[in-house]
Design an enzyme around this catalytic site. Structure first.
Site: not given
Length: 957
Positions: A469, A884, A888
């Site tokens: 990410d 995080d 995700d």
């Protein structure tokens, strides 16, 4: 708070927020100045009055905003008769699930069979059990019967003791949870609450919760200590996020409870489901049907904060609560090495059968050749001369079979049971070494490396693909306002950090964070005058201060006369914009459920919040309807450029739109996150028409979500562009160096982000993922046919580049020699809609594997998981996903190894991960040091055990 207008919210449920767009959420907390504070209200004597100011006296509803649609996992469902449950308020319903919970796996009677069943799911244990049973037969026994049982019994016993201890702790925790006390409204009384254990609470009970107490079940709010029905809850036990969420009690139930001390009625709600962000129900009270949504329900496990008390009716209890339906721990994954070990075990088993067959066949041949000499042979005495009977001999056929079984017993150690015990001990030591490594300790967050899945440590040394990410993983997710374009004028020359203080009584309130300010813009605001430009600049800053759900909290400092204003919100974008407006003198100082107070260059003004359309993934914008001090009503809009430009009045503002678009492209090329701000004045008739449409949509039984989206679309039209903003999301320390080191180790790095294409490319350059000598292939289409054409053309271009590179090379090219042609694939989420789960996946896979870098922008959470599955299902390479945020989680669970970053977006990614750490740069020591040694040491240990035991068995053979 005697004169305030209730809040009306239009929500669009089921949305998800992309990384580059704001995810406005309801106010996290509400802080009133001392002069306007209300004393706590008592349950037995409540007073409530609302004064509705002109010009909208007919406006009587007090609905709050829906909770957190950006993290919604599924669309809200409309409640129909066939899928609803009926709850009588104030009456316990024994037909529904009780509130007692059970997280333990075993009971006293089921422990032994269930635990043995789980342990024998490992095929090797079944093999060792078969060996133990064979050794109990006297004809084939080689070792002592007791001694043969000990190794397997020891392994089973140790594992059973560990599981029993863990389950005992669960039982103890369950008992403590079930025996906690809550105050419940006694049946047949008015306002009299009595203590009751949590396990005895039933659906329909009315429960009172005090400040800082934990909610015992999922409840619909009926009344709170706040006159407007506002309650604040902390959901850290539910989703890991520490920000406060705002929930609301309906004014109908709030007033009735204030007058009667109790509420009657029948509540129809949807059946229990896992969606913690969605809820729909209707409450029939006094012949009127009141609609209920996500903003009216508080869930088990949350804590009541900044609210003296709250009263609600239980709608889901025990195992039917949303937190229990979502209680599934970290995903169970299997090590690649252990999978390979199982295949080797099968091979060794075949080898064992071959050796035993050889031994038994040769023994049979020997018996046939010496059948006349058996009675003189030491181990085969055919005759008992005292009785004349045969003994110690069962015939050639049976003797061959017994010899086979005896050989199995003798050669059994070729598959060592001690290996599995050794592997668990080694993994435990490896987890200790990783957790104790100072190079994996993050001082800023004071978080150390955590190993949440012990059985895949060695997989860290086999990673070939890293899916990352961007926001919060590569970047800090701490937004800093950098520049703005206001009515086509670019203000980006901010150098000095500016601050602005507000005088409130004898105190000086100062925003907690200041940003770089543009002197020209400050001068324009201070000079003012009758010119149109200062008014438009003021409108732009007012939009930044009001078009959000930020709540200002006033913090004490060492100076008794100095206070700090801390803007609390679930979106760091909103916080950055609120601090930017405050630095220019437009300071948000107070928010309640019905209005906000903004200090406009020293003049404190009240703005009534008449309505709020929350962010929606389809609309990609949010809007707020504001009643201004001059009795005008305005609509402020904030969102992605592609969304806001589509609702502008282009015919009259074509030049401003073009100038703003140019500035947006400039900001994106600098790696800034961009938003467009617009405004529209509403007449009283337009507002009343919107109000009526929202009333009808919010009380609809079927199709409520679509109706609310339609209401939002009808009011968000003909918007005038005020400007655009650029916000910087800084890279974390060491990210470029970490990516470079990972790529040197021949590990491919893919970035999956929700940012727009220009921003994602800029971040790619800044983190050294993209370089100037790379050839970029961009897939950005809006149909399946165009995607297919682009993929075919890209594959053809790739072949041409490879062929051109090979012309200048003498001799045949090796795969490594083509590295001088570096390709970067950039694909957006719209294209992935037509590629993933279609026959175009193979073309995308072929193209992606030819590229050194893949960057996916504007992708949704499920698309992230689909991209990981694209590689995982088509290659044998190990994949790692790191992120995080809640968006995700699906990607982390899909990958072979999932890593969660303890960042700014809560701990949902950490809770779903196999390993957790504080910074992206820790991947380098984790993969290249610990992963390498974990894999090598485990592999050598397995090989040594197999080699040692094979040599021993072959000597016996």
């Amino acid at each position: 708070m005697a004169s305030e207008r209730p809040l009306l919210i239009a929500t669009t449920p089921g949305a998800s927020t992309p990384d580059d767009a704001p995810s406005p959420h309801p106010p996290a907390a509400s802080l009133l100045p001392p002069a306007q504070s209300e004393p706590p209200l008592r349950a037995d004597r409540l007073a409530f009055s609302v004064e509705i100011p002109d010009p909208f006296r007919s406006y009587r509803r007090g609905d709050g905003p829906a909770a957190d649609p950006s993290a919604s996992l599924e669309r809200e469902r409309d409640v129909g008769d066939d899928e609803s449950r009926e709850v009588i308020v104030g009456e316990s319903s024994p037909e529904f699930s009780g509130n007692a919970i059970r997280t333990a796996k075993y009971s006293f009677l089921t422990f032994l069979p269930r635990n043995l069943f789980e342990q024998f799911r490992r095929l090797s244990y079944v093999y060792f059990l078969a060996i133990t049973v064979l050794n109990q037969l006297p004809q084939v026994a080689v070792f002592g019967r007791g001694a043969s049982v000990l190794p397997l019994a020891f392994v089973l016993f140790v594992t059973a003791v560990k599981d029993a201890y863990e389950d005992f702790r669960r039982h103890r925790s369950d008992r403590q949870e079930n025996n906690r006390l809550a105050t419940v409204l006694a049946l047949g009384t008015a306002g009299e609450f009595q203590p009751k254990r949590w396990k005895h609470i039933r659906v329909g009970d009315v429960v009172r919760i005090e400040s800082n107490e934990t909610l015992p079940a999922d409840m619909v709010l009926l009344a709170t200590s706040d006159p407007t029905g506002v309650a604040h809850v902390q959901t850290v036990n539910l989703d890991g996020e520490t920000n406060l969420k705002t929930r609301y009690a309906k004014q109908e139930t709030h007033v009735m409870f204030s007058q009667n001390g109790g509420v009657g009625g029948v509540l129809h709600c949807e059946r229990p489901n896992r969606n913690i962000y969605g809820f729909q129900a209707n409450l029939e009270i006094d012949g009127k049907r009141v609609s209920l949504g996500p903003s009216n329900i508080v869930l088990r496990g949350c804590e009541l904060k900044n609210t003296t008390w709250a009263i609600g009716v239980v709608v889901y209890a025990g195992k039917e609560t949303k937190v229990m339906l979502n209680s599934s721990g970290a995903p169970s994954k299997r090590s690649r090495l252990e999978t390979q070990l199982n295949r080797e075990t099968v091979i060794l088993s075949i080898m064992l059968i071959g050796m035993c067959t050889t031994a038994s066949v040769l023994a049979g041949i020997w018996l046939l050749n010496h059948r006349r000499e058996l009675e003189f042979t030491q181990f085969f005495r055919e005759k008992d001369y005292t009785t004349g009977k045969n003994y110690n001999y069962y015939g050639v056929g049976m003797q061959i079979f017994i010899t086979f079984l005896m050989a199995v017993i003798v050669y059994q150690v070729i598959i060592p049971i001690s290996l599995y015990i050794s592997m668990e001990l080694v993994r435990l030591g490896q987890a200790y070494f990783m957790g104790a490594d100072k190079d994996l300790y993050d001082e800023s967050s004071r978080s150390k490396f955590q190993c949440r899945a012990l059985n895949i440590n060695e997989d860290l040394g086999q990673i070939r693909y890293v899916f990352s990410d961007k926001t919060g993983t590569l970047t800090e997710n701490k937004m800093v306002f950098q520049c703005a374009s206001i009515r086509g004028v670019d203000y980006n020359s901010g150098k000095d950090t500016g601050g602005y203080s507000v005088v409130v009584g004898d105190h000086l309130w100062t925003p907690k964070m200041s940003v770089k300010i543009d002197p020209e813009l400050v001068k324009l605001l201070r000079d003012g005058g009758s010119n149109e430009e200062p008014k438009l600049v003021l409108e732009f800053l007012l939009a930044l201060a009001s078009c959000n759900t930020i709540v200002p909290l006033v913090l004490d400092t060492r100076d008794s006369k100095q206070k700090l204003i801390d803007y609390q919100g679930e979106s760091p974008d909103e916080q950055a914009l609120a601090y930017a407006a405050a630095s220019y003198g437009i300071v948000l100082v107070e928010r309640t459920s019905g209005y906000i107070v903004i200090d406009v260059l020293g003049d404190r003004q009240r703005f009534d919040i008449l309505g709020l359309h929350e962010f929606d993934s389809d609309r990609k914008r949010m809007s707020v309807i504001v009643g201004c001090p001059d009795k005008t009503v305005k609509l402020y809009v904030k969102g992605a450029d592609s969304s806001v430009f589509g609702i502008t009045n282009n015919s009259s503002e074509l030049d401003i739109v073009r100038a703003t678009e140019a500035h947006l492209h400039k900001y994106s090329s600098l790696g800034l996150r961009t938003l467009v701000v617009g405004m529209r004045k509403l007449s009283q008739s337009e507002f009343e028409e919107w109000q009526l449409a929202y009333e009808n949509a919010s009380t609809a039984v079927l199709g409520r979500g679509n109706l609310l989206r339609s209401v939002a679309a009808n009011i968000e039209i003909n918007v005038n562009i005020l400007g655009a903003t650029g916000i910087e999301d800084k890279l974390q320390d060491g990210v470029p160096e970490a990516i470079e080191s990972i790529r040197q180790a021949d590990i491919k790095v893919w970035i999956l982000t929700g940012d727009k294409q220009e921003t994602a490319i800029s971040i790619g350059y800044s983190c050294k993922l993209l370089t100037n000598d790379m050839t970029q292939i961009v897939i950005n289409n809006n149909s399946k046919e165009s995607c297919q054409r682009s993929l075919v053309e890209a594959l053809a271009t790739t072949k041409k580049l490879r062929a051109a590179s090979s012309i200048g090379t003498q001799g045949p090219l090796l795969a490594s020699e083509t590295s001088n042609v570096t390709l970067a694939l950039i694909v957006d989420g719209n294209s992935l809609v037509y590629i993933l789960e279609t026959d175009l996946q193979d073309e995308l896979f072929k193209l992606a594997t030819e590229c050194s870098v893949v960057l996916c922008c504007r992708v949704a959470p499920l698309q992230k998981a689909g991209i990981v599955a694209l590689i995982k299902n088509r290659t044998n390479d190990m994949t790692l996903a790191i992120g995080d945020g809640a968006n995700d989680v699906s990607m982390i669970q899909m990958a072979d190894v999932g890593i969660g970053i303890s960042g700014q977006e809560g701990r949902q990614a950490v809770m779903a991960s196999d390993f957790s750490m504080g910074q992206f740069r820790f991947l380098v020591p984790l993969l290249l040091v610990h992963g390498h040694w974990n894999y090598q040491r485990m592999a050598y240990m397995i090989l040594y055990n197999f080699y040692k035991n094979a040599m021993f068995v072959l000597v016996l053979f």
